[in-house]
Write a protein that holds these residues in place. Structure first.
Motif, PDB file in Angstrom:
ATOM      1  N   GLU A  19       4.038  -8.072  -2.347  1.00 29.60           N
ATOM      2  CA  GLU A  19       5.397  -7.668  -2.704  1.00 29.60           C
ATOM      3  C   GLU A  19       5.600  -7.720  -4.217  1.00 29.60           C
ATOM      4  O   GLU A  19       6.179  -6.816  -4.816  1.00 29.60           O
ATOM      5  N   LEU A  20       5.103  -8.765  -4.830  1.00 32.78           N
ATOM      6  CA  LEU A  20       5.225  -8.908  -6.276  1.00 32.78           C
ATOM      7  C   LEU A  20       4.576  -7.715  -6.986  1.00 32.78           C
ATOM      8  O   LEU A  20       5.178  -7.105  -7.871  1.00 32.78           O
ATOM      9  N   HIS A  21       3.376  -7.358  -6.584  1.00 33.79           N
ATOM     10  CA  HIS A  21       2.677  -6.220  -7.191  1.00 33.79           C
ATOM     11  C   HIS A  21       3.430  -4.915  -6.947  1.00 33.79           C
ATOM     12  O   HIS A  21       3.581  -4.090  -7.853  1.00 33.79           O
ATOM     13  N   ARG A  22       3.905  -4.738  -5.730  1.00 31.61           N
ATOM     14  CA  ARG A  22       4.635  -3.513  -5.398  1.00 31.61           C
ATOM     15  C   ARG A  22       5.912  -3.399  -6.220  1.00 31.61           C
ATOM     16  O   ARG A  22       6.239  -2.351  -6.767  1.00 31.61           O
ATOM     17  N   ARG A  23       6.644  -4.514  -6.329  1.00 36.12           N
ATOM     18  CA  ARG A  23       7.873  -4.496  -7.130  1.00 36.12           C
ATOM     19  C   ARG A  23       7.569  -4.215  -8.598  1.00 36.12           C
ATOM     20  O   ARG A  23       8.311  -3.497  -9.259  1.00 36.12           O
ATOM     21  N   ALA A  24       6.507  -4.803  -9.113  1.00 33.11           N
ATOM     22  CA  ALA A  24       6.140  -4.562 -10.513  1.00 33.11           C
ATOM     23  C   ALA A  24       5.823  -3.088 -10.721  1.00 33.11           C
ATOM     24  O   ALA A  24       6.275  -2.475 -11.698  1.00 33.11           O
TER      25      ALA A  24
END
Length: 129
Positions: free
Chosen positions: A105-110
């Motif tokens: 999720e963190l990577h996708r949001r970034a």
């Protein structure tokens, strides 16, 4: 501390952490697991009352806020993400699949430009009395 000494204390106040998440419950589980590796995540909010017991007096305090919205390997989002996920999984607090989903999720949001992460480090100066 020497009689004319000064003390500078900086300690992250984990109660100030803000992070956008599609699954706040999952994020909360991971962060609560992280809390298991330290005694008190709110030391900066409580330690001023201890200064007189040490023969010190409060001079000043200033907040230092860290904010990040990208996923650089040296960023303040990614480093804690790896450490928290590994700590939480190795301690059995969350399954590896949950940690992986949190990281994804963190990577996708970034990548989407919707990553938000802030935390404040109050810095306090005290001096001997």
């Amino acid at each position: 501390m020497r009689p004319d000494g000064r003390l500078v204390i900086g300690d992250i106040h984990f109660g100030t952490l803000a992070r956008a998440s599609d699954d706040p419950n999952r994020t909360g589980r991971a962060l609560r697991a992280r809390d298991g590796h330290f005694r008190d995540g709110a030391v900066p909010a409580t330690f001023l009352s201890c200064l007189p017991k040490t023969g010190s007096r409060h001079v000043s305090s200033a907040p230092v806020t860290f904010a990040d919205a990208k996923k650089g390997a040296d960023g303040i989002v990614m480093m804690p993400q790896w450490l928290v996920a590994e700590f939480a999984v190795s301690g059995g607090a969350i399954p590896e699949a949950v940690a992986r989903a949190w990281s994804e999720e963190l990577h996708r949001r970034a990548d989407a430009g919707s990553l938000i992460f802030t935390i404040t480090d109050p810095v306090t100066v005290a001096e001997a009395i």
